[in-house]
Design a protein around this motif. Structure first.
Motif, PDB file in Angstrom:
ATOM      1  N   GLY A   1      -7.371 -32.064   1.055  1.00  0.00           N
ATOM      2  CA  GLY A   1      -7.912 -30.713   1.188  1.00  0.00           C
ATOM      3  C   GLY A   1      -8.821 -30.579   2.395  1.00  0.00           C
ATOM      4  O   GLY A   1      -8.748 -29.592   3.139  1.00  0.00           O
ATOM      5  N   ILE A   2      -9.685 -31.565   2.618  1.00  0.00           N
ATOM      6  CA  ILE A   2     -10.571 -31.530   3.784  1.00  0.00           C
ATOM      7  C   ILE A   2      -9.760 -31.581   5.071  1.00  0.00           C
ATOM      8  O   ILE A   2     -10.019 -30.832   6.021  1.00  0.00           O
ATOM      9  CB  ILE A   2     -11.565 -32.701   3.716  1.00  0.00           C
ATOM     10  N   PHE A   3      -8.745 -32.452   5.106  1.00  0.00           N
ATOM     11  CA  PHE A   3      -7.903 -32.570   6.297  1.00  0.00           C
ATOM     12  C   PHE A   3      -7.118 -31.285   6.541  1.00  0.00           C
ATOM     13  O   PHE A   3      -6.996 -30.823   7.681  1.00  0.00           O
ATOM     14  CB  PHE A   3      -6.947 -33.746   6.115  1.00  0.00           C
ATOM     15  N   SER A   4      -6.614 -30.678   5.469  1.00  0.00           N
ATOM     16  CA  SER A   4      -5.860 -29.438   5.611  1.00  0.00           C
ATOM     17  C   SER A   4      -6.735 -28.306   6.133  1.00  0.00           C
ATOM     18  O   SER A   4      -6.293 -27.489   6.945  1.00  0.00           O
ATOM     19  CB  SER A   4      -5.246 -29.038   4.259  1.00  0.00           C
ATOM     20  N   GLY A   5      -7.980 -28.260   5.663  1.00  0.00           N
ATOM     21  CA  GLY A   5      -8.896 -27.240   6.163  1.00  0.00           C
ATOM     22  C   GLY A   5      -9.133 -27.362   7.658  1.00  0.00           C
ATOM     23  O   GLY A   5      -9.184 -26.354   8.375  1.00  0.00           O
ATOM     24  N   GLY A   6      -9.258 -28.606   8.151  1.00  0.00           N
ATOM     25  CA  GLY A   6      -9.427 -28.806   9.586  1.00  0.00           C
ATOM     26  C   GLY A   6      -8.184 -28.422  10.370  1.00  0.00           C
ATOM     27  O   GLY A   6      -8.279 -27.831  11.457  1.00  0.00           O
ATOM     28  N   ILE A   7      -7.003 -28.741   9.832  1.00  0.00           N
ATOM     29  CA  ILE A   7      -5.753 -28.383  10.507  1.00  0.00           C
ATOM     30  C   ILE A   7      -5.597 -26.873  10.600  1.00  0.00           C
ATOM     31  O   ILE A   7      -5.193 -26.316  11.635  1.00  0.00           O
ATOM     32  CB  ILE A   7      -4.553 -29.003   9.758  1.00  0.00           C
ATOM     33  N   VAL A   8      -5.913 -26.178   9.516  1.00  0.00           N
ATOM     34  CA  VAL A   8      -5.795 -24.716   9.507  1.00  0.00           C
ATOM     35  C   VAL A   8      -6.743 -24.095  10.529  1.00  0.00           C
ATOM     36  O   VAL A   8      -6.371 -23.172  11.268  1.00  0.00           O
ATOM     37  CB  VAL A   8      -6.089 -24.170   8.089  1.00  0.00           C
TER      38      VAL A   8
ATOM     39  N   LYS B   1      -7.860 -25.406  13.268  1.00  0.00           N
ATOM     40  CA  LYS B   1      -7.436 -25.705  14.629  1.00  0.00           C
ATOM     41  C   LYS B   1      -6.141 -24.986  14.996  1.00  0.00           C
ATOM     42  O   LYS B   1      -6.018 -24.430  16.094  1.00  0.00           O
ATOM     43  CB  LYS B   1      -7.257 -27.214  14.797  1.00  0.00           C
ATOM     44  N   LYS B   2      -5.175 -25.000  14.090  1.00  0.00           N
ATOM     45  CA  LYS B   2      -3.853 -24.448  14.404  1.00  0.00           C
ATOM     46  C   LYS B   2      -3.889 -22.942  14.584  1.00  0.00           C
ATOM     47  O   LYS B   2      -3.277 -22.387  15.500  1.00  0.00           O
ATOM     48  CB  LYS B   2      -2.856 -24.823  13.306  1.00  0.00           C
ATOM     49  N   PHE B   3      -4.594 -22.269  13.705  1.00  0.00           N
ATOM     50  CA  PHE B   3      -4.630 -20.805  13.746  1.00  0.00           C
ATOM     51  C   PHE B   3      -5.840 -20.271  14.511  1.00  0.00           C
ATOM     52  O   PHE B   3      -6.038 -19.059  14.557  1.00  0.00           O
ATOM     53  CB  PHE B   3      -4.627 -20.244  12.320  1.00  0.00           C
ATOM     54  N   ARG B   4      -6.638 -21.156  15.086  1.00  0.00           N
ATOM     55  CA  ARG B   4      -7.803 -20.771  15.889  1.00  0.00           C
ATOM     56  C   ARG B   4      -8.656 -19.726  15.160  1.00  0.00           C
ATOM     57  O   ARG B   4      -8.923 -18.642  15.685  1.00  0.00           O
ATOM     58  CB  ARG B   4      -7.351 -20.237  17.251  1.00  0.00           C
ATOM     59  N   ILE B   5      -9.028 -20.074  13.949  1.00  0.00           N
ATOM     60  CA  ILE B   5      -9.760 -19.144  13.096  1.00  0.00           C
ATOM     61  C   ILE B   5     -11.165 -18.932  13.642  1.00  0.00           C
ATOM     62  O   ILE B   5     -11.853 -19.879  14.027  1.00  0.00           O
ATOM     63  CB  ILE B   5      -9.810 -19.667  11.656  1.00  0.00           C
ATOM     64  N   SER B   6     -11.584 -17.690  13.659  1.00  0.00           N
ATOM     65  CA  SER B   6     -12.906 -17.337  14.163  1.00  0.00           C
ATOM     66  C   SER B   6     -13.982 -17.712  13.155  1.00  0.00           C
ATOM     67  O   SER B   6     -13.701 -18.186  12.044  1.00  0.00           O
ATOM     68  CB  SER B   6     -12.972 -15.839  14.456  1.00  0.00           C
TER      69      SER B   6
END
Length: 629
Positions: A323-330, A332-337
């Motif tokens: 879950g922690i790794f997925s949060g970081g990927i999301v 970075k990938k979607f460039r969330i503000s």
């Protein structure tokens, strides 16, 4: 860009002066060599730091898994075990604030190495009571002859016989003759062994940091671009910027003089303060839940301590890591503000605690224990004043009500001891103890009329294993969902403060989590869980020991209810964070529009009065653009 920002952004890398003019071949070669050296040492630092986190997680995670073992080994209640668990965080309180402030300006690798040494020694000390205290003693009948038959009922009425048998039992145990199995509720494994391993690992993790330099040379070609892009990710106040002392030779007194202004600046940030409160309440919920999760699995679903810890380590911990790794990927990938990160953090909390609510329906009923959860005649429920361990069927045996040596009768009912079951004879075959002619078992026996029993508690009903499977599935999904918001929340924490105060703000955040969540949560969770105890054990000195049997329904409602209640409070605080951030964004956007309109007007006037080659002020640039949200 100001010097203080450079120092913070570059971590522990030392900035270097770039000569003006066209670089020569010697300069390019030197820069390339410097870059390779920096990257190599930086990789060593990152690898060593990752190993430190592994060692720290190993020690803390193992502590949670040995809660029930420590409780049985030293015969203490859950509230005291919570104090022991919370004391794991106390050592940080004395140094964490000052280390986070001064550590950013001193030799960071050596400070980290010193911390690893202290952590390793402390972990080793946890195992020391095993070697300096008396051997663990458990209350069991033990006979040297497998054909020996003796009446447990008469055993309790004779004042001399129990002592002699107990002495034989202790002498046999001193020869490593164990008369119980890991499935027995009194079984205590080698709980101390993991602390020795974790302590050695922590000591090894300190070695690389003593070989690293205080700072690393930064590649010149990327200094300006990286510093600019990094600084633009932080929210900057419109008030006067706070300047920290700069330079490698800053005095301790100069840094100490700026301690209180830095503290005031951090707590004057409403976004940081709200997020700190939300995180503190949520970590109260998570720390209490994780600390007593193995105990909950044991008491609620009748699982052994080894199996409870095994499934947590095999299923839940990887789910949290994923879950922690997925949060970081999301992120970075979607460039969330920044605003998107706040929404993701809130959404994961809401969905996670909604899933957690379903665990209320996945509980098991109380075990049938005569005199506690069911009457000796086999009827239930039992009112409070009728919860007596004595009945007509065992009245002549003069049994002790303090002993907890559970016996499972053929009728499926558990009795607190063989004496309270009214058993007349007993035999032992290996590690299996059988009891016969049990008067209390006979009055509530099935049609077969058997009145025998075997040492140990009866298993839960047939529907409980299926409930346990459902619990594991929901628990894994919940753990993944809640941890999904970990990285977005951490990014929110980093970007809502000034870059030069980043290290200090993280120290304050960690301090608050440890003081207000890590220490008290296991204590008051344990105190409330103890209120659901039905049968307490007693030490040889007569004082109350650990709980032998819990009310499953009360335990479930206290454990899950307290977790959800704290989680709900943290959700409301997270909503306040979101509204504050949105308000901040609106005010910044209005300020930006005002400045942009003024800049465009000024640019138009200059274009009329200046040549077309003047491009110093364009419409898409304004003062302070890099520091705006």
């Amino acid at each position: 860009m100001d010097t203080s920002s450079k120092e913070n952004i570059q971590l522990f890398c030392k900035s270097s002066m770039q000569p003006v003019g066209r670089p020569s071949l010697t300069t390019e070669y030197s820069s390339s060599k410097e870059k390779q050296q920096c990257c190599g040492e930086l990789k060593v630092f990152l690898g060593a730091l990752s190993f430190v986190y592994f060692a720290k997680a190993l020690a803390e995670g193992y502590l949670k898994s040995t809660i029930t073992q420590i409780e049985r080994r030293f015969d203490i209640p859950s509230s005291l075990v919570g104090v022991i668990d919370g004391s794991f965080e106390i050592g940080n309180l004395l140094v964490i604030t000052f280390v986070s402030y001064f550590g950013a300006k001193l030799h960071r690798p050596k400070i980290i190495g010193t911390g690893c040494l202290i952590m390793g020694v402390g972990t080793l000390l946890i195992a020391m009571p095993q070697f300096f205290m008396q051997q663990y003693r458990y209350e069991k009948y033990s006979f040297s002859n497998s054909t020996l038959s003796i009446s447990p009922c008469l055993l309790e009425s004779d004042n001399q016989l129990p002592i002699s048998i107990m002495e034989k039992s202790q002498s046999k145990r001193s020869d490593d003759h164990i008369t119980i199995t890991p499935k027995d509720p009194q079984w205590v494994g080698a709980w101390w062994l993991g602390y020795l391993i974790a302590g050695i690992v922590s000591l090894l993790a300190a070695v690389p940091f003593w070989c690293l330099p205080k700072s690393l040379p930064r590649p010149r070609s990327r200094e300006d671009s990286n510093s600019s892009s990094e600084k633009s990710k932080f929210i900057m106040d419109d008030r006067t910027d706070y300047q920290t002392p700069h330079g490698e030779k800053s005095k301790i007194m100069e840094m100490a003089r700026d301690f209180l202004p830095s503290l005031k600046n951090i707590f004057g940030n409403p976004l940081y303060l709200l997020y700190l409160c939300a995180s503190t309440v949520q970590f109260n919920s998570l720390f209490g839940m994780v600390t007593y999760k193995p105990k909950y699995i044991e008491q609620q679903y009748g699982q052994s301590a080894s199996k409870a810890n095994f499934v947590i380590g095999l299923i839940n911990i990887p789910a949290v890591a994923l879950g922690i790794f997925s949060g970081g990927i999301v992120m970075k990938k979607f460039r969330i503000s920044l605003y998107g990160a706040a929404k993701l953090y809130l959404g994961s909390s809401v969905l996670g605690y909604l899933l957690f609510l379903s665990l209320f329906a996945l509980g098991c009923e109380n075990s049938d224990v005569a005199g506690l959860t069911i009457s000796y005649q086999g009827t239930k429920p039992v009112s409070y004043h009728e919860r007596a361990l004595f009945s007509d069927c065992n009245s002549r045996c003069k049994c002790s009500e303090t002993k907890w040596e559970p016996v499972c009768g053929d009728n499926g009912i558990t009795y607190a001891s063989a004496c309270l079951a009214g058993c007349q004879t007993s035999t032992r075959n290996g590690q299996t103890m059988m009891f016969y002619n049990c008067t209390c078992v006979g009055i509530a026996a099935s049609k077969s009329g058997n009145s025998s029993g075997v040492m140990g508690r009866c298993q839960k009903d047939n529907g409980c294993p299926k409930m346990f499977l459902y619990f594991l599935v929901i628990s894994v999904i919940t753990s993944y969902t809640l941890s999904l918001g970990g990285i977005p929340g951490y990014i929110l924490l980093l970007r809502c403060i000034k870059p030069q105060l980043k290290s200090f703000a993280l120290g304050i955040y960690t301090l608050a989590i440890r003081v207000l969540a890590g220490i008290p949560a296991p204590v008051y969770f344990g105190i409330l869980i103890d209120t659901s105890c039905l049968k307490w054990g007693f030490k040889r000195c007569g004082s109350r020991g650990s709980c032998r049997l819990y009310d499953s329904n009360a335990f479930r409602h206290i454990y899950l209810g307290l977790t959800v209640m704290l989680g709900t409070v943290s959700i409301f605080l997270s909503i306040a964070v979101l509204f504050t951030l949105k308000k901040n964004c609106v005010s910044k956007h209005r300020s930006f529009r005002t400045k942009r309109e003024g800049t465009m007007v000024s640019t138009t006037i200059r274009k009329e009065n200046c040549t077309t080659g003047d491009h110093l002020l364009q419409a898409n640039y304004w003062p302070g653009k890099e520091t705006q949200l």
